[in-house]
Write an enzyme that holds these catalytic residues in place. Structure first.
Site, PDB file in Angstrom:
ATOM      1  CB  SER A 133     -31.996 -27.317  53.147  1.00 35.97           C
ATOM      2  OG  SER A 133     -31.867 -26.430  52.065  1.00 35.97           O
TER       3      SER A 133
ATOM      4  CG  ASN B  91     -28.668 -17.583  46.502  1.00 39.33           C
ATOM      5  OD1 ASN B  91     -29.084 -17.787  45.371  1.00 39.33           O
ATOM      6  ND2 ASN B  91     -28.319 -16.382  46.924  1.00 39.33           N
ATOM      7  CE1 TYR B  92     -25.176 -21.105  50.379  1.00 40.96           C
ATOM      8  CE2 TYR B  92     -26.052 -18.876  50.566  1.00 40.96           C
ATOM      9  CZ  TYR B  92     -25.019 -19.736  50.243  1.00 40.96           C
ATOM     10  OH  TYR B  92     -23.829 -19.233  49.775  1.00 40.96           O
ATOM     11  CB  ILE B  93     -33.980 -22.190  52.548  1.00 44.12           C
ATOM     12  CG1 ILE B  93     -33.273 -21.635  53.795  1.00 44.12           C
ATOM     13  CG2 ILE B  93     -35.215 -22.978  52.940  1.00 44.12           C
ATOM     14  CD1 ILE B  93     -34.054 -20.551  54.518  1.00 44.12           C
TER      15      ILE B  93
END
Length: 630
Positions: free
Chosen positions: A383, A587-589
């Site tokens: 992020s 899932n990650y940002i």
């Protein structure tokens, strides 16, 4: 957090099981050693799984073949064997008759009329309706995947050692249901019973069972757009955001501990550095049966090659058997530590971090911040990287140009997280299709310019630069473009005629006369003649009579814009061919960063999030404005 109450009341209708196996027609058999053989239904089903995949790359993989055949022989033995032959060798099996049958069935399904396809779809939707939702605390919520996975052959990603193994049929006796004590228990299929019925409100699943490939549990959970899942996503990203208040102290400490006298502290510091800087996963213990995938804590001697003064080559199979290969420069002290960790008597097969495992590392990280694990670093760094990349983008260009810039930022994160993918089978064909589309637009543009010169010959002297590209398309290319357009037109009218007649049949009307289709196809023939003449003379016919230079210029302007957009689309397709953008975006940002980009750069959110993701991240769309920062 585990142990917290997830719901007060939960009511649902259970799960949908795949249909029972229907044996093949008597004429469709496996051929063994040149002879048609009859198989018991269970074994025939497994042979059919392989036969249906006969032309795929999976079925040509020796590991896949070996695993399939071993499991097929097991099922054959369990179901009483084959009375016609003693089946022992895979090389003597001929699946061609079965494959031909499945291909025929696929073709029949494909050739169903639109009305038939629609009727099947409606019937399926009506049957599934009651399983799609549940009552969570008295409120209607969507259920995620309420279908039990059908049996089949496991494919696996990357070089998975279990590829080709049989995913066995899940029966109601394998399934545990979870709901309120006072909720009615959904009836199992006739003649069966549930493995267990639980009333556990500390978990957020509705049903679970153990699958046989990796012996792990599968769950039916709430849908991505449910309030419970949204809250869970929100908490995950907020936990990653919280790390920004502790990251400086963590980095300061691990840099100091890289030289610690205690070997465990030195290993913790080195592992934390690798997880923080290169987004490595923590990595857990694996059984012998599982794919040899590793993460930071389970790296072995052979996974790391050192090149003085401070270069390191990482080469190992990461999650989903995706190869992680990177040559990177590391802090000089990290390089020294890795050299110490590789020191004799260590040899290939030995653990690099021999005093460390993910639980020790995560326990250490909890000292800095409650709930901090190695995984949180990955979300934080993904992020943070996205935020930094978005800060570099200038608010200029068309919406499509901005989307390409967004995808480039997303790609930077996907590369950081090692989200690779193999180039899709249809990639090359897709690229060729886009290139042909661009070529056709360029041809159309040149054609309009030739028409302009027919209307006013002086234009060439006035603006020679504008007419420079008149010879950019060869005669051969032009002829091919003509053929494609003619075929497309024929196909369009023929399909429309069939569609219209299907619709009329449903409405109880008489079918359209064939003359109506002939009339349309005659116009296509006229166009074909016109193109042939154009190819000879090099002069397109100026139609309609009221066409003007200004109108043609406006058309050329539109085509220029379309060519630019399609060229951007092509570049994006090429750039993303080996990188999976979806995993990092989902899932990650932090999804609020995507919302910020949408609002700040006036890019419709539909261009960045699919309908499913808009529902999943509705909380982010509602809560972030253009000034929000991770």
């Amino acid at each position: 957090m585990d142990g917290e109450i997830k719901w007060e009341s939960l009511e649902h209708n259970g799960v949908i099981f795949p249909p029972e196996y229907e044996p093949l027609p008597k004429s469709v058999k496996l051929i063994y050693d040149g002879k048609r053989v009859s198989l018991p239904p269970d074994a025939e089903e497994v042979a059919g799984f392989y036969a249906a995949m006969l032309e795929t790359d999976h079925a040509k993989n020796p590991v896949f073949q070996k695993n399939f055949f071993n499991d097929f022989l097991k099922v054959l033995k369990e179901s009483g064997g084959c009375k016609d032959a003693d089946i022992k060798e895979f090389s003597k099996c001929d699946f061609s008759v079965m494959f031909a049958y499945f291909e025929q069935k696929r073709g029949e399904k494909k050739n169903l009329s639109a009305a038939e396809k629609k009727a099947i779809k409606l019937e399926k939707e009506a049957f599934e309706e009651k399983y799609k939702t549940c009552l969570l605390n008295g409120r209607k919520e969507q259920v995620g995947n309420f279908r039990i996975e059908p049996p089949g052959l496991f494919r696996g990603r990357g070089a998975h050692p279990k590829t080709g193994k049989l995913k066995r049929r899940v029966k109601p006796e394998d399934v545990v249901l979870n709901l309120s004590k006072d909720a009615p228990v959904p009836p199992p299929p006739e003649g069966h019973q549930w493995a267990e019925v639980r009333h556990d409100n500390n978990v957020s699943w509705l049903a679970m069972w153990r699958e046989n490939i990796s012996n792990s549990f599968k769950y039916v959970r709430f849908a991505a757009n449910s309030s419970l899942k949204g809250m869970s996503d929100f908490k995950k990203f907020e936990k990653a955001r919280e790390l920004k208040y502790h990251i400086d102290v963590i980095r300061e400490n691990y840099k100091k501990n890289l030289k610690s006298q205690l070997m465990l502290d030195r290993q913790i510091a080195t592992a934390t550095y690798l997880i923080d800087v290169f987004a490595l996963r923590a990595g857990g213990e694996k059984s012998e049966e599982e794919a040899d995938t590793v993460g930071c804590c389970s790296l072995r001697f052979e996974h790391v090659t050192l090149k003085p003064p401070n270069k390191v080559i990482f080469d190992f199979l990461g999650k989903d058997s995706i190869r992680f290969y990177q040559e990177v420069e590391v802090d000089p002290q990290v390089f020294k530590n890795l050299r110490i960790f590789k020191k004799a008597p260590k040899k290939p097969g030995d653990d690099l971090f021999d005093r460390l495992d993910p639980s020790i590392l995560n326990k250490h990280l909890q000292n800095y911040m409650p709930g901090l694990t190695a995984k949180v670093f990955r979300t934080y760094n993904a992020s943070k990287t996205m935020q930094d990349q978005l800060d570099l983008i200038k608010n200029e260009g068309t919406v499509n140009e901005k989307v390409v810039k967004f995808n480039a930022a997303n790609r930077t994160v996907a590369i950081l997280c090692n989200h690779q993918r193999t180039i899709a089978k249809g990639h090359e064909a897709g690229v060729t299709k886009i290139q042909d589309r661009i070529k056709e637009m360029v041809w159309q543009k040149i054609r309009f310019k030739k028409m302009m010169l027919q209307l006013d010959k002086k234009l060439l002297k006035k603006n020679p630069k504008f007419f420079e590209e008149l010879d950019d398309i060869s005669k051969e290319d032009e002829e091919n473009i003509h053929k494609v357009i003619i075929e497309r037109e024929k196909d369009k009218w023929e399909k429309k005629f069939i569609r219209d007649n299907e619709k009329r049949k449903l409405e109880g009307l008489e079918p359209l006369p064939k003359e109506e289709l002939k009339e349309k196809l005659d116009k296509v023939k006229e166009l074909e003649k016109e193109y042939k003449k154009e190819l000879k003379t090099g002069k397109p016919e100026v139609k309609p009579s009221n066409i003007t230079v200004e109108k043609l210029e406006a058309q050329i302007e539109k085509l220029d814009q379309r060519i630019t957009n399609t060229t951007l689309q092509l570049k994006d397709k090429e750039d993303n061919s080996q990188v999976a953008l979806g995993t990092s975006k989902i899932n990650y940002i932090d999804p609020r960063l995507t919302v910020v980009f949408s609002k700040k750069f006036n890019v419709p959110i539909e261009k960045l999030f699919t309908k499913t993701l808009r529902e999943k991240f509705n909380w982010a769309i509602q809560s972030a404005d253009e000034n929000w920062r991770f």
